[in-house]
Design a protein around this motif. Structure first.
Motif, PDB file in Angstrom:
ATOM      1  N   MET A   1      41.607  44.031  49.297  1.00 14.03           N
ATOM      2  CA  MET A   1      40.891  42.932  48.667  1.00 14.03           C
ATOM      3  C   MET A   1      39.465  43.347  48.327  1.00 14.03           C
ATOM      4  N   GLY A   2      38.821  44.148  49.214  1.00 17.23           N
ATOM      5  CA  GLY A   2      37.474  44.627  48.921  1.00 17.23           C
ATOM      6  C   GLY A   2      37.454  45.514  47.689  1.00 17.23           C
ATOM      7  N   GLU A   3      38.401  46.440  47.587  1.00 19.69           N
ATOM      8  CA  GLU A   3      38.470  47.307  46.419  1.00 19.69           C
ATOM      9  C   GLU A   3      38.732  46.509  45.143  1.00 19.69           C
ATOM     10  N   LEU A   4      39.569  45.477  45.267  1.00 15.55           N
ATOM     11  CA  LEU A   4      39.859  44.648  44.090  1.00 15.55           C
ATOM     12  C   LEU A   4      38.613  43.897  43.626  1.00 15.55           C
ATOM     13  N   ASP A   5      37.787  43.383  44.578  1.00 18.28           N
ATOM     14  CA  ASP A   5      36.567  42.679  44.204  1.00 18.28           C
ATOM     15  C   ASP A   5      35.573  43.635  43.535  1.00 18.28           C
ATOM     16  N   ALA A   6      35.482  44.854  44.066  1.00 14.76           N
ATOM     17  CA  ALA A   6      34.561  45.826  43.459  1.00 14.76           C
ATOM     18  C   ALA A   6      35.005  46.189  42.041  1.00 14.76           C
ATOM     19  N   LEU A   7      36.293  46.335  41.849  1.00 20.75           N
ATOM     20  CA  LEU A   7      36.797  46.658  40.522  1.00 20.75           C
ATOM     21  C   LEU A   7      36.514  45.535  39.530  1.00 20.75           C
ATOM     22  N   GLU A   8      36.676  44.296  39.958  1.00 23.08           N
ATOM     23  CA  GLU A   8      36.385  43.166  39.087  1.00 23.08           C
ATOM     24  C   GLU A   8      34.900  43.095  38.757  1.00 23.08           C
ATOM     25  N   ALA A   9      34.008  43.443  39.731  1.00 23.27           N
ATOM     26  CA  ALA A   9      32.568  43.427  39.466  1.00 23.27           C
ATOM     27  C   ALA A   9      32.198  44.472  38.413  1.00 23.27           C
ATOM     28  N   ASP A  10      32.777  45.681  38.500  1.00 26.69           N
ATOM     29  CA  ASP A  10      32.500  46.712  37.504  1.00 26.69           C
ATOM     30  C   ASP A  10      32.945  46.289  36.114  1.00 26.69           C
ATOM     31  N   MET A  11      34.100  45.671  36.050  1.00 26.99           N
ATOM     32  CA  MET A  11      34.605  45.220  34.757  1.00 26.99           C
ATOM     33  C   MET A  11      33.733  44.116  34.189  1.00 26.99           C
ATOM     34  N   GLY A  12      33.152  43.267  35.060  1.00 29.45           N
ATOM     35  CA  GLY A  12      32.279  42.195  34.585  1.00 29.45           C
ATOM     36  C   GLY A  12      30.992  42.734  34.010  1.00 29.45           C
ATOM     37  N   LEU A  13      30.419  43.810  34.623  1.00 32.36           N
ATOM     38  CA  LEU A  13      29.187  44.397  34.102  1.00 32.36           C
ATOM     39  C   LEU A  13      29.399  45.032  32.735  1.00 32.36           C
ATOM     40  N   GLU A  14      30.540  45.614  32.538  1.00 35.11           N
ATOM     41  CA  GLU A  14      30.808  46.274  31.260  1.00 35.11           C
ATOM     42  C   GLU A  14      31.031  45.283  30.139  1.00 35.11           C
TER      43      GLU A  14
END
Length: 234
Positions: free
Chosen positions: A164-177
Motif C-alpha cells: 500500500m505504501g508503494e502504491l501511494d508513492a506511485l500515485e503521488a509521482d503520477m500526480g506531480l507529472e
C-alpha cells in the motif's frame, strides 16, 4: 321333428350405416336416370306441340306430355325423400364416429392416468427435499476445500502495508507529472525557455535596393522587380 317344425333360419346381419347409405345413394341415382329420360321425352312433346296446329292432334300430344310430367313429379318426390334419408344417415354416422373418438380418447386418458399414478408412487417430495439439502451441504464443503487449496504460503502479515505504501508513492509521482489540468510538467508555461537569456541576435531588418526603370518596367540592379519595404521589415 325337423320335418314337422322346420329349421330356424339364421337372420341376416343388420346393415351398417355405410351400407344403408350406399344402397340409398344407388336408388337415388336410378331415380335421377328416370327423371333425365322423362325430361328428354317432355322436350320432344314440347316441339310437337309447337309444330301441331290447335285441335285434337295437339290435345293428344298435350295429354301424353301431361302424363310424362306427372311421372317426373313423382320421381322427383322420391328423389327428395331418398336425399333426406341419406342426409339423416350421414348425420347418424357422424355422431357415431364422434362417440367412437370420445371412447378412444377416454381410454387413452385412463391409460395415461394409471401410468402417472404408478410413476408418482416412486417420487416422494421428502426425498427431493433431502436431496436438495445434501447438495447444498456438498457445495459448502466444496467451497471450503477450494478456499483451503487457494491459501498462500510463507507470506508475511505486513506485506499488505508495504504494498500500500508503494502504491501511494506511485500515485503521488503520477500526480506531480500531470499537474496543470492534465498537461505534463515539461509542457507547462512555467517551464518555457527564456529567449532573452539565450542572447540570440535579432532578425535583420534589411535595406531597400535602388530601383531603375527599364522599358517602362521598374527593376533593381539584378533585373528583378523591387521587393516591398514591408516584407523586409518583417
Amino acid at each position: 321333428m325337423k320335418k314337422v317344425f322346420g329349421i330356424k333360419k339364421d337372420k341376416a346381419p343388420a346393415a351398417t350405416l355405410n351400407e344403408a347409405s350406399d344402397w340409398i345413394n344407388k336408388r337415388g341415382e336410378s331415380v335421377d336416370e328416370k327423371i333425365k329420360r322423362l325430361d328428354g321425352e317432355l322436350a320432344k312433346y314440347k316441339e310437337q306441340i309447337k309444330r301441331t296446329r290447335p285441335g285434337p292432334a295437339q290435345e293428344a300430344v298435350k295429354a301424353r306430355a301431361m302424363r310424362i310430367l306427372k311421372q317426373k313429379r313423382m320421381y322427383e318426390g322420391q328423389r327428395d325423400m331418398l336425399y333426406n334419408q341419406t342426409f339423416n344417415l350421414d348425420q347418424v354416422a357422424f355422431a357415431s364416429e364422434c362417440i367412437k373418438d370420445a371412447q378412444q380418447t377416454m381410454s387413452a386418458l385412463k391409460t395415461a392416468n394409471k401410468e402417472l399414478k404408478g410413476m408418482m408412487k416412486t417420487v416422494k417430495i421428502q426425498e427431493i427435499d433431502n436431496l436438495q439439502d445434501d447438495m447444498m451441504d456438498l457445495m459448502e464443503v466444496s467451497n471450503e476445500i477450494q478456499e483451503c487449496l487457494g491459501r498462500s504460503y510463507n507470506m508475511p502479515d505486513d506485506i499488505d502495508e508495504d504494498l500500500m505504501g508503494e502504491l501511494d508513492a506511485l500515485e503521488a509521482d503520477m500526480g506531480l507529472e500531470t499537474e496543470g489540468e492534465g498537461v505534463p510538467s515539461y509542457l507547462q508555461p512555467d517551464n518555457e525557455p527564456d529567449y532573452e537569456e539565450l542572447n540570440l541576435p535579432s532578425a535583420p531588418t534589411g535595406h531597400a535596393i535602388p530601383a531603375r526603370k527599364v522599358n517602362n518596367h521598374v527593376e533593381d540592379e539584378f533585373g528583378l522587380p523591387p521587393v516591398p519595404r514591408a516584407s523586409l521589415r518583417g
